[in-house]
Design an enzyme around this catalytic site. Sequence first.
Site, PDB file in Angstrom:
ATOM      1  N   VAL A  76       0.892  -1.159   0.000  1.00 50.12           N
ATOM      2  CA  VAL A  76       0.000   0.000   0.000  1.00 50.12           C
ATOM      3  C   VAL A  76       0.929   1.207   0.000  1.00 50.12           C
ATOM      4  O   VAL A  76       1.675   1.430   0.957  1.00 50.12           O
ATOM      5  CB  VAL A  76      -0.919   0.006   1.236  1.00 50.12           C
ATOM      6  N   SER A  77       0.919   1.968  -1.075  1.00 51.52           N
ATOM      7  CA  SER A  77       1.874   3.063  -1.229  1.00 51.52           C
ATOM      8  C   SER A  77       1.693   4.108  -0.134  1.00 51.52           C
ATOM      9  O   SER A  77       0.631   4.232   0.482  1.00 51.52           O
ATOM     10  CB  SER A  77       1.708   3.723  -2.596  1.00 51.52           C
TER      11      SER A  77
END
Length: 409
Positions: A76-77
């Site tokens: 998840v950036s």
Amino acid sequence: MSQMDSSTVAGSPEQLREAMVGKLLNEKAVRSAAVEGAFRAVPRDRFAPEATLEAAYAIDVVITKRDERGLAVSSVSAPNIQALMLEQADLKPGMRVLEIGSGGYNAALIAEIVGPEGTVTTLDIDPFVTERAKSCLLDAGYEQVHVVLGDGSAGCPGFAPFDRIIVTVGAWDIPPAWVDQLSEDGLLVVPLRMRGLTRSLALRRTGLVLVSESAEVCGFVRMQGSDAHEERLVQLAPGEVGLRIDEMQPVDADLLDGVLDTPRVSLWTGVTVGRGEPFDSLYLWTASVLAGHCFMSVDPSTDTGRTIPANKLACPAVVDGASFAYLGLRRISEDGEPPTFEFGAHGHGPDAGRLVEALTAQVQVWNLEHRHGPDPVFTVQPVEAPAELLPSGSAVITKRHRRITISWQ
């Protein structure tokens, strides 16, 4: 304590989400009401169940999968990078959007912005990732998002055309499908790697040509599938110093054998920088204009001091035959004064002097002409485009599918 009361407890998801949004606003990663509203609405912790609440709402990446070497292959950036790309995409209600590289959270943010009249498709090559994204989206109430398993290089023709395509993995090239499936005047937002540097480009389509409207510094896990491209590592001192060759450059590793045993040649520029002062455009400039540009990396845990780079993890370098040079940085301020550093270059090999002079000359050009100027314009055309149709620019980088021209004003 009631459910309403618990939502106000310090450290609750709601409070942590508000704190995260506040940070994104303060650092100007979030600049529009639409993107702000999306970050306030989507519960990030539902898309990072592996992490603590504090980690889920930190301005940092959440790793969701690693390969056999321990390297991150899915995540998840970080929310500031997601906000940056969403702002670049300029999403509007009712748009059709394709996300390449899934995780769930970013797709939910997109769904909030495009609204019930819009369409969101998120695609990934890894079934672990798509199943995880599907589960998280359902849990958070975003069942309208289409989750598709497939090679991102092929896009998603079943839901095309798209007003926006947002690529959330590091890409080395732009496959034909992305352009074909993008609406005329649509935007492709992609973290594109060029000579070892990654920039998130917002590219506007006109026919088969894409022209940048913005470029932002970023970093992503690399794309998998048919358009994956790995850097080549040329070892100068095995386990300590290497050159990372990103493009299809004809570097002969045998010629560089023992090059660090030759005398070091150094030259300084008179160009200075203060501590904390950004100079990322320098790296882009040297990558644009110097043939044989690459990056030198030094492992801090095994560093013996044979090299003194400006940046041990990724230092601009240039290689030619049996010689190479790299960017240097030395402190020139006295103790007690604000730290001031001077750029220079160091080189090894029979032609080190010429390469050091070439690198320092370009540092001086950057300082005079581009240090405080606008970003260059990136133009992307099919690789078979005739040379006379390419815009004038400082660099033409040839990939498998595309030619990229970097034009500096």
